[in-house]
Design a protein around this motif. Structure first.
Motif: not given
Length: 237
Positions: A183-189, A226-230
């Protein structure tokens, strides 16, 4: 693996009535090495001036999520949906086989939104729209699960294996997020600044996270998404 994305190095737009940061290639900003992060294709952090907006225009085959950071957004579309959303609320549109919509700021104050486009798991879905007026307190020092492609009890469902969470972390508070194998995540402050596994993020910075659990400490009141995805790098649409 963590990779910090400095907001100063993102794509920029300024049309007078609309200013924004492009996290990925979009419109006049094109960088062939920065097209997507997994199934996340677009993330635009935009400020829309008072009494302005996007006139009616088409989309197809994209899951479009809009998160309101401040101000009021008014939506209308060819399916007959119309309504307004405020800070901390979210709208979702599955463009599918094709839909027309408009997005306006009819207020006398600036509107800030995050425009998020997710590539669907297949083309040709029937167009759909939904929105949700989340309670702000539900994200204070806590993860608020807003969107899912696999869990039907989450308020907003999309056609992709992703999860979207937000939190409003008060100063000096800490919160954890697990990023499992594969899994991977894109996080924005979105607002404030924080330390994430010893990586410092300022307002509008982002962080790519791959298969690594994180601890977030708020240096000041911090608003994050956070956007968590495959885990995948393929751009397939």
């Amino acid at each position: 693996m963590l990779k910090r994305i400095d907001s100063n190095n993102m794509g920029k737009s300024n049309y007078g009535w609309l200013k924004g940061n492009f996290h990925f290639s979009f419109a006049e900003y094109f960088k062939p090495t920065n097209i997507n992060f997994g199934v996340l294709r677009v993330l635009n952090d935009e400020v829309m001036k008072a009494n302005s907006g996007f006139d009616t225009h088409p989309h197809n085959d994209m899951e479009i999520i809009t998160y309101i950071v401040r101000g009021e957004l008014t939506h209308g579309d060819s399916m007959g949906n119309i309504g307004s959303l405020e800070r901390g609320q979210m709208q979702y549109m599955s463009a599918g086989t094709g839909v027309y919509h408009s997005e306006f700021n009819h207020s006398n104050e600036d509107l800030r939104i995050l425009q998020i486009w997710i590539m669907p798991d297949k083309k040709g879905y029937k167009p759909n729209y939904g929105d949700y007026r989340f309670n702000w307190k539900d994200r204070t020092n806590n993860w608020l699960h807003m969107v899912s492609g696999t869990l039907k009890d989450v308020p907003i469902n999309v056609h992709q294996d992703i999860n979207v969470y937000t939190t409003y972390l008060e100063r000096d508070k800490e919160i954890y997020f697990n990023v499992n194998k594969g899994r991977q995540v894109y996080l924005v402050q979105i607002e404030g600044n924080s330390e994430i596994n010893n990586v410092h993020l300022n307002e509008q910075d982002a962080l790519e996270i791959v298969e690594e659990n994180i601890k977030i400490k708020a240096n000041e009141n911090s608003h994050l998404i956070v956007i968590e995805m495959n885990k995948t790098e393929a751009l397939y649409i």
